[in-house]
Design an enzyme around this catalytic site. Sequence first.
Site, PDB file in Angstrom:
ATOM      1  N   HIS A  39     -10.520  -5.311  -3.757  1.00 43.94           N
ATOM      2  CA  HIS A  39      -9.397  -5.495  -3.122  1.00 43.94           C
ATOM      3  C   HIS A  39      -9.357  -5.791  -1.421  1.00 43.94           C
ATOM      4  O   HIS A  39     -10.308  -5.348  -1.037  1.00 43.94           O
ATOM      5  CB  HIS A  39      -8.236  -4.213  -3.194  1.00 43.94           C
ATOM      6  CG  HIS A  39      -8.880  -3.032  -2.594  1.00 43.94           C
ATOM      7  ND1 HIS A  39      -9.665  -2.355  -3.221  1.00 43.94           N
ATOM      8  CD2 HIS A  39      -8.490  -2.287  -1.438  1.00 43.94           C
ATOM      9  CE1 HIS A  39     -10.039  -1.215  -2.570  1.00 43.94           C
ATOM     10  NE2 HIS A  39      -9.452  -1.294  -1.597  1.00 43.94           N
ATOM     11  N   HIS A  57      -7.265  -6.000   2.041  1.00 46.03           N
ATOM     12  CA  HIS A  57      -5.974  -5.199   2.798  1.00 46.03           C
ATOM     13  C   HIS A  57      -5.512  -6.591   3.691  1.00 46.03           C
ATOM     14  O   HIS A  57      -6.225  -7.002   4.549  1.00 46.03           O
ATOM     15  CB  HIS A  57      -6.315  -4.312   3.600  1.00 46.03           C
ATOM     16  CG  HIS A  57      -7.117  -2.994   3.030  1.00 46.03           C
ATOM     17  ND1 HIS A  57      -6.296  -1.687   2.973  1.00 46.03           N
ATOM     18  CD2 HIS A  57      -8.183  -2.705   2.222  1.00 46.03           C
ATOM     19  CE1 HIS A  57      -6.757  -0.958   2.222  1.00 46.03           C
ATOM     20  NE2 HIS A  57      -8.020  -1.502   1.832  1.00 46.03           N
ATOM     21  N   ASP A 104       0.848  -1.257  -0.032  1.00 49.98           N
ATOM     22  CA  ASP A 104      -0.198   0.039   0.126  1.00 49.98           C
ATOM     23  C   ASP A 104       0.941   1.214  -0.017  1.00 49.98           C
ATOM     24  O   ASP A 104       1.978   1.195   0.794  1.00 49.98           O
ATOM     25  CB  ASP A 104      -0.986  -0.079   1.248  1.00 49.98           C
ATOM     26  CG  ASP A 104      -2.130   1.095   1.025  1.00 49.98           C
ATOM     27  OD1 ASP A 104      -3.073   0.502   0.972  1.00 49.98           O
ATOM     28  OD2 ASP A 104      -1.861   2.158   1.294  1.00 49.98           O
TER      29      ASP A 104
HETATM   30  P1  5GP Z   1      -9.640   1.221   0.138  1.00 54.76           P
HETATM   31  O1  5GP Z   1     -10.144   2.443   1.196  1.00 54.76           O
HETATM   32  O2  5GP Z   1     -10.519   1.687  -1.208  1.00 54.76           O
HETATM   33  O3  5GP Z   1     -10.184   0.022   0.777  1.00 54.76           O
HETATM   34  O4  5GP Z   1      -8.064   1.326  -0.202  1.00 54.76           O
HETATM   35  C1  5GP Z   1      -7.477   1.617  -0.927  1.00 54.76           C
HETATM   36  C2  5GP Z   1      -5.938   1.561  -0.628  1.00 54.76           C
HETATM   37  O5  5GP Z   1      -5.244   1.668  -1.577  1.00 54.76           O
HETATM   38  C3  5GP Z   1      -5.560   2.729   0.187  1.00 54.76           C
HETATM   39  O6  5GP Z   1      -5.240   2.167   1.488  1.00 54.76           O
HETATM   40  C4  5GP Z   1      -4.648   3.338  -0.483  1.00 54.76           C
HETATM   41  O7  5GP Z   1      -3.491   3.887   0.468  1.00 54.76           O
HETATM   42  C5  5GP Z   1      -4.124   2.552  -1.521  1.00 54.76           C
HETATM   43  N1  5GP Z   1      -3.655   3.174  -2.790  1.00 54.76           N
HETATM   44  C6  5GP Z   1      -4.308   4.071  -3.623  1.00 54.76           C
HETATM   45  N2  5GP Z   1      -3.663   4.331  -4.434  1.00 54.76           N
HETATM   46  C7  5GP Z   1      -2.430   3.598  -4.699  1.00 54.76           C
HETATM   47  C8  5GP Z   1      -1.520   3.542  -5.690  1.00 54.76           C
HETATM   48  O8  5GP Z   1      -1.319   4.314  -6.397  1.00 54.76           O
HETATM   49  N3  5GP Z   1      -0.422   2.662  -5.282  1.00 54.76           N
HETATM   50  C9  5GP Z   1      -0.623   1.756  -3.995  1.00 54.76           C
HETATM   51  N4  5GP Z   1       0.282   0.946  -4.088  1.00 54.76           N
HETATM   52  N5  5GP Z   1      -1.575   1.901  -3.222  1.00 54.76           N
HETATM   53  C10 5GP Z   1      -2.675   2.882  -3.413  1.00 54.76           C
END
Ligand code: 5GP
Length: 117
Positions: free
Chosen positions: A103, A105, A33
């Site tokens: 996705h 985590h 992340d």
């Molecule tokens: P969500 O809140 O959608 O469950 O989590 C999305 C996750 O993707 C977040 O923890 C965020 O930090 C991560 N993320 C967003 N954009 C990128 C990116 O460009 N590269 C990486 N490696 N992680 C990302």
Amino acid sequence: MNYEKKNIFEKIIKKEIKSEIVYQDKKITAFKDINPKAPIHIIIVPNKFIKNMNEITIKHSKIIFHMFYTAVKIAKMKNIDFSGYKLIINCNKDGGQIIPYLHMHLIGGIKLSNFIV
Ligand code: 5GP
């Protein structure tokens, strides 16, 4: 946001943008992340687009199992299988899903008891 458009995770899978991929095979990709909430914070995604958990049907059984199985494999690789970890899947706005691409985590390396991603 247009959910059907190619988004950031598709670009990561196809290596069109830089990321730290920790595992990849024909079905899934796992990468660090960009904004880690713990010492270990890995995102695990199916290579084939699924918007979120609401899209899941019986035909996705194998890929969903593979995501969990790989998460455990990475947890073992990172030596957090015994200390413990969380697997979190956010869905839509109230669930905290920012990226409209299914996705998981994998979070660990620190005590996380009251942790919300
Ligand atoms: P969500 O809140 O959608 O469950 O989590 C999305 C996750 O993707 C977040 O923890 C965020 O930090 C991560 N993320 C967003 N954009 C990128 C990116 O460009 N590269 C990486 N490696 N992680 C990302």
